[in-house]
Structures are given as C-alpha cells and as structure tokens.
Design a protein around this motif. Sequence first.
Motif, short mmCIF file in Angstrom:
data_model
loop_
_atom_site.label_atom_id
_atom_site.label_comp_id
_atom_site.label_asym_id
_atom_site.label_seq_id
_atom_site.Cartn_x
_atom_site.Cartn_y
_atom_site.Cartn_z
N ARG A 32 -0.88 -1.87 13.12
CA ARG A 32 -2.26 -2.35 13.15
C ARG A 32 -3.12 -1.31 13.83
NH1 ARG A 32 -3.75 -6.71 15.92
NH2 ARG A 32 -5.23 -7.42 14.36
N ALA A 33 -4.34 -1.14 13.32
CA ALA A 33 -5.22 -0.13 13.89
C ALA A 33 -6.67 -0.52 13.61
CB ALA A 33 -4.93 1.24 13.31
N ARG A 34 -7.55 0.07 14.39
CA ARG A 34 -8.99 -0.06 14.16
C ARG A 34 -9.49 1.26 13.60
NH1 ARG A 34 -9.90 -1.82 18.67
NH2 ARG A 34 -10.49 0.07 19.78
N ILE A 35 -10.24 1.20 12.51
CA ILE A 35 -10.77 2.40 11.87
C ILE A 35 -12.28 2.40 12.04
CG2 ILE A 35 -10.76 3.82 9.80
CD1 ILE A 35 -7.96 3.06 10.68
N GLU A 36 -12.80 3.39 12.73
CA GLU A 36 -14.24 3.51 12.95
C GLU A 36 -14.68 4.93 12.65
OE1 GLU A 36 -15.07 0.25 16.47
OE2 GLU A 36 -14.37 2.24 17.05
N SER A 37 -15.59 5.06 11.67
CA SER A 37 -16.09 6.37 11.25
C SER A 37 -14.94 7.33 10.91
CB SER A 37 -16.98 6.98 12.34
OG SER A 37 -18.07 6.13 12.63
N GLY A 38 -13.91 6.78 10.28
CA GLY A 38 -12.78 7.59 9.88
C GLY A 38 -11.76 7.86 10.97
N VAL A 39 -12.05 7.43 12.20
CA VAL A 39 -11.15 7.65 13.33
C VAL A 39 -10.24 6.44 13.50
CG1 VAL A 39 -10.98 8.08 15.80
CG2 VAL A 39 -12.82 9.14 14.47
N ILE A 40 -8.93 6.68 13.59
CA ILE A 40 -7.96 5.60 13.71
C ILE A 40 -7.59 5.38 15.18
CG2 ILE A 40 -6.01 7.17 13.27
CD1 ILE A 40 -4.62 4.81 11.86
N THR A 41 -7.69 4.13 15.63
CA THR A 41 -7.32 3.76 17.00
C THR A 41 -6.22 2.71 16.94
OG1 THR A 41 -9.57 4.16 17.79
CG2 THR A 41 -8.14 2.83 19.19
N PRO A 42 -5.00 3.02 17.39
CA PRO A 42 -3.92 2.04 17.36
C PRO A 42 -4.24 0.83 18.23
CG PRO A 42 -3.09 4.26 17.78
CD PRO A 42 -4.58 4.31 17.93
N ILE A 43 -3.84 -0.37 17.78
CA ILE A 43 -4.07 -1.57 18.58
C ILE A 43 -2.81 -2.40 18.80
CG2 ILE A 43 -6.53 -1.76 18.01
CD1 ILE A 43 -5.85 -3.80 15.89
N SER A 44 -1.71 -2.09 18.09
CA SER A 44 -0.47 -2.83 18.32
C SER A 44 0.20 -2.32 19.60
CB SER A 44 0.48 -2.67 17.14
OG SER A 44 0.96 -1.34 17.05
N PRO A 45 0.97 -3.16 20.29
CA PRO A 45 1.61 -2.73 21.55
C PRO A 45 2.48 -1.49 21.39
CG PRO A 45 1.74 -5.12 21.32
CD PRO A 45 1.19 -4.60 20.03
N CYS A 78 1.70 4.77 8.47
CA CYS A 78 1.54 6.18 8.82
C CYS A 78 0.64 6.37 10.05
CB CYS A 78 1.01 7.00 7.64
SG CYS A 78 2.23 7.23 6.33
N ILE A 79 0.66 5.42 10.96
CA ILE A 79 -0.15 5.54 12.17
C ILE A 79 0.45 6.58 13.11
CG2 ILE A 79 -1.07 4.33 14.19
CD1 ILE A 79 -1.16 1.80 12.47
N GLU A 95 10.31 8.16 3.71
CA GLU A 95 9.99 6.77 3.40
C GLU A 95 10.40 6.49 1.95
OE1 GLU A 95 9.03 3.13 2.85
OE2 GLU A 95 8.69 3.92 4.87
N PRO A 96 11.22 5.46 1.71
CA PRO A 96 11.67 5.20 0.33
C PRO A 96 10.61 4.58 -0.57
CG PRO A 96 12.59 3.57 1.82
CD PRO A 96 11.90 4.60 2.68
N ASN A 97 9.56 3.96 0.02
CA ASN A 97 8.55 3.28 -0.77
C ASN A 97 7.26 4.11 -0.81
OD1 ASN A 97 6.78 1.54 -2.01
ND2 ASN A 97 7.14 -0.19 -0.66
N GLU A 98 7.02 4.77 -1.93
CA GLU A 98 5.86 5.65 -2.05
C GLU A 98 4.54 4.89 -1.88
OE1 GLU A 98 4.36 9.30 -4.98
OE2 GLU A 98 5.89 7.87 -5.67
N ALA A 104 -1.59 3.86 3.26
CA ALA A 104 -2.01 4.57 4.47
C ALA A 104 -3.23 5.43 4.21
CB ALA A 104 -0.85 5.43 5.00
N ASP A 105 -3.27 6.04 3.04
CA ASP A 105 -4.40 6.90 2.66
C ASP A 105 -5.68 6.08 2.49
OD1 ASP A 105 -6.07 8.91 1.60
OD2 ASP A 105 -5.26 8.64 -0.41
N ILE A 106 -5.58 4.97 1.74
CA ILE A 106 -6.77 4.19 1.38
C ILE A 106 -7.28 3.36 2.56
CG2 ILE A 106 -7.62 2.34 -0.11
CD1 ILE A 106 -5.57 3.34 -2.22
N TYR A 107 -6.37 2.73 3.32
CA TYR A 107 -6.80 1.74 4.32
C TYR A 107 -6.67 2.20 5.77
CZ TYR A 107 -6.61 -1.28 0.24
OH TYR A 107 -6.80 -1.82 -1.01
N PHE A 108 -5.91 3.30 6.01
CA PHE A 108 -5.67 3.72 7.40
C PHE A 108 -6.07 5.17 7.66
CE2 PHE A 108 -3.01 0.03 6.76
CZ PHE A 108 -3.10 -0.66 7.95
N ASN A 109 -6.85 5.73 6.75
CA ASN A 109 -7.39 7.09 6.93
C ASN A 109 -6.30 8.12 7.21
OD1 ASN A 109 -9.65 8.85 6.97
ND2 ASN A 109 -9.58 8.92 9.20
#
Length: 213
Positions: A32-45, A78-79, A95-98, A104-109
């Motif tokens: 889980r992450a927060r995406i702001e202006s293309g910048v990814i910030t992890p939020i999971s423990p 891909c965080i 990773e076996p699942n392409e 990761a590209d579309i939703y996690f920058n």
Amino acid sequence: MPTKVIYENGPVKVLEDKEGVGLYVGDTCQGRARIESGVITPISPYMKAMEPVIANLVGRTGSLAKLPKALVIGAGACIIPSMLVKKGFRVDVVEPNEEMFKIADIYFNYQPHGVHYICKGEDYLGEYFEKYDVIFLDAFNGLGVVPELYNVRIYKQLTSMSNKVLINYIAKNSEEIDENVLYIHETGITVKRHVIHNKTPFQAVLECTNEPS
C-alpha cells in the motif's frame, strides 16, 4: 472517501481509499502506498520499516565506483524496487506474474531501472548466479511463504550472492521465525531481526549480513 476498486482481474485487485492505493491478491495485501504528484510514499508497516533500512544501504554497498545493484524476488506492487531505484540502485526483479509489473506502472508510479525476470524465484536461482549489493526475498502465496525459497539451501545461495540479504517472513507463530533465524546462523551469517507484527500473523524482516554487526 469510501474504498473503491480501480482495477480487478480475477483475484488481483487495486483498491483506493483516503489513505492511498493498495494491491491485493485475494484478501492479502501486497503493498500500500500514497501517490502524490508522481511521488510514492509507503504506508504499510512493512514498507515503512524498510525505508530506514534502504536509506542505510546508501554509501555502504561496497560498489561506490559503479551503480549499486539490487535483486528483489517477489514484485508485489514494486514498492521496494521503487524505493531502491529512488536511492540510485539498478534493480533486477524476479516475478512469475507479468501483470504485477503492469499494475505497478499504471497505479504505483513504478519506473523500472533494471531487468525483469518473468519466472519463479526458485527457477531464477537455479539458472542465474550474479553478485548483488543487496537482495530482498519477498515471495508469498497469500500469507504463506514460498517453501521452495524459504529454506537453508536458498539462504546459503542468497548469502553467497550478496553480503546483505533481507528476508521478509510471515508466519502463524513466532517459533517458525525463530527457527529460520537459527537456520541462517548455521550459514555463519549475522542476523538482525526487524519485527513488523508480534501477533498472528507474525512478521519480521531478517537482515542478514556477512559484515560484522
């Protein structure tokens, strides 16, 4: 905002709420992450616990004359690879699942900077041997570790490929994690335990190093 599904394909879902975006396979969160202006910030423990660990790698990889290299086994969203790329690493991901890379590209920058190996971790390790500055083992089926990767033989191989190996371990009880710490000690490697959860499901990151603690 209420939780909404922004991607769904079989058991794979991407959910968005007021805190950020999460990747799920079934009911299991893969990141889980927060995406702001293309910048990814992890939020999971787990991801938040890895931030200072990754920050501490910078300048201590032993490869200062060239681009430091990392290997991540198990992509998720891909965080972890994104955090490493941000710190200047070339990151190879197994990773076996392409589909995970596309999500990761579309939703996690995710902006890759390395090689993607579309195969199981055990198949990769059976064919390739390359030296890395750091290796992350983060491979699961749901909340269960992949047994073909979480065993003494693989631990020995990984610690021969890198002086720094970080193993994400989730278990139903703390004794299982304790046993794996002992297995790693048998390889002559120093282990530092980063506790993420101390109740079911128990989770710890085992930081293995060939360097003196």
